[in-house]
Design a protein around this motif. Structure first.
Motif, short mmCIF file in Angstrom:
data_model
loop_
_atom_site.label_atom_id
_atom_site.label_comp_id
_atom_site.label_asym_id
_atom_site.label_seq_id
_atom_site.Cartn_x
_atom_site.Cartn_y
_atom_site.Cartn_z
N GLU A 189 0.81 -1.21 0.00
CA GLU A 189 0.00 0.00 0.00
C GLU A 189 0.85 1.27 0.00
N VAL A 190 2.04 1.21 0.55
CA VAL A 190 2.90 2.39 0.59
C VAL A 190 3.25 2.84 -0.81
N LEU A 191 3.69 1.91 -1.65
CA LEU A 191 4.05 2.24 -3.03
C LEU A 191 2.80 2.59 -3.84
N ALA A 192 1.70 1.94 -3.54
CA ALA A 192 0.44 2.26 -4.23
C ALA A 192 0.04 3.70 -3.96
N TYR A 193 0.18 4.15 -2.71
CA TYR A 193 -0.12 5.53 -2.37
C TYR A 193 0.78 6.50 -3.13
N LYS A 194 2.04 6.13 -3.32
CA LYS A 194 2.97 7.00 -4.05
C LYS A 194 2.48 7.22 -5.48
N VAL A 196 -0.61 6.91 -6.53
CA VAL A 196 -1.84 7.70 -6.46
C VAL A 196 -1.51 9.18 -6.39
N PHE A 197 -0.54 9.54 -5.57
CA PHE A 197 -0.16 10.95 -5.44
C PHE A 197 0.52 11.47 -6.71
N VAL A 198 1.24 10.60 -7.42
CA VAL A 198 1.82 11.00 -8.71
C VAL A 198 0.72 11.37 -9.69
N LEU A 200 -2.35 12.31 -8.96
CA LEU A 200 -2.99 13.53 -8.49
C LEU A 200 -2.16 14.76 -8.85
N ALA A 201 -0.85 14.64 -8.69
CA ALA A 201 0.03 15.77 -8.99
C ALA A 201 -0.02 16.14 -10.47
N ILE A 202 -0.01 15.14 -11.35
CA ILE A 202 -0.07 15.41 -12.78
C ILE A 202 -1.38 16.10 -13.14
N SER A 203 -2.49 15.58 -12.62
CA SER A 203 -3.79 16.17 -12.91
C SER A 203 -3.86 17.61 -12.42
N PHE A 204 -3.32 17.87 -11.24
CA PHE A 204 -3.34 19.22 -10.68
C PHE A 204 -2.52 20.18 -11.53
#
Length: 239
Positions: A189-194, A196-198, A200-204
């Motif tokens: 889950e730790v790498l999965a969260y990373k 997910v945030f990548v 989100l960052a691209i979309s933002f």
């Protein structure tokens, strides 16, 4: 951290966005001029992937371009090219799923366009091609830009249809979405969260960039078109 899923997702989303950009704009342009009944039927057909579950879209696509499908079988036999379980298989899936967003948003922009500008341009003898690219598109650029961003974001986050035709093969077909699911299945889950945030960052970043561009180049509606038509009128007078 293996960055291949990011690279693969960006190239798939980028290529599919280019495809939907041109197909969506031209489909919206020509369909907007059709009779109401024909327009309604085509709207239903072209926007169907937007309401269908992505896995259903992927299933139909798999049955079409798969090794035994009506398209995939002859391509495999004649050219020796397999259209499924490769990175470019996802381009078909993301283009189909994101197309309705591009088409509907641009159609709305074209429907709201002041057609008196077109009639004015036609009285000056300007060609339909010139009117489309130099009058209509500049005035509808906000809608087209919004549609392009929506299509790119949809393609970047696509999972259901993509996984049906590409599966998950590390460093070959893996995308951000399929990688997140695979990592979750493995309990990482730790790498999965990373990842997910990548995403989100691209979309933002994409949305912020679009807002900045809109603020930089925004001008009153019809101003660009009137300026262009006025220039053509002056040229006509000189001639």
């Amino acid at each position: 951290m293996d960055w291949f899923p990011l690279y693969n997702s960006l190239r798939i989303a980028g290529i599919s966005t280019v495809i939907t950009f041109f197909t969506g704009i031209f489909a919206a342009y020509y369909i907007s001029k059709l009779p109401k009944f024909t327009k309604g039927v085509l709207d239903c057909v072209l926007t169907l992937p937007m309401v269908l579950p992505p896995t259903v879209v992927g299933f139909f696509l798999l049955m079409t371009i798969g090794p035994l499908g009506p398209v995939g079988a002859p391509v495999l036999e004649i050219f020796g090219v397999r259209l499924t379980m490769t990175w470019y298989s996802a381009i078909f899936a993301t283009a189909i799923v994101s197309f309705p967003l591009m088409y509907r948003t641009v159609r709305g922009a074209f429907d709201g366009f002041d057609h008196n500008l077109i009639y004015s341009a036609q009285t000056l003898g300007l060609s339909n091609t010139y009117i489309f690219w130099r009058v209509m598109v500049p005035n509808c650029k906000d809608g087209i830009l919004a549609a392009t961003v929506l299509a790119f974001a949809r393609a970047l986050g696509e999972y259901g249809a993509t996984t049906m035709v590409t599966g998950y093969i590390p460093r070959r077909t893996a995308t951000i979405s399929t990688t997140v699911y695979q990592l979750w299945r493995e309990g990482n889950e730790v790498l999965a969260y990373k990842w997910v945030f990548v995403n989100l960052a691209i979309s933002f970043v994409v949305l912020v960039a679009v807002n900045m561009l809109e603020n930089s180049y925004r001008q009153p509606k019809g101003k660009a078109a009137n300026h262009t038509i006025g220039e053509e009128f002056e040229k006509g007078g000189e001639r």
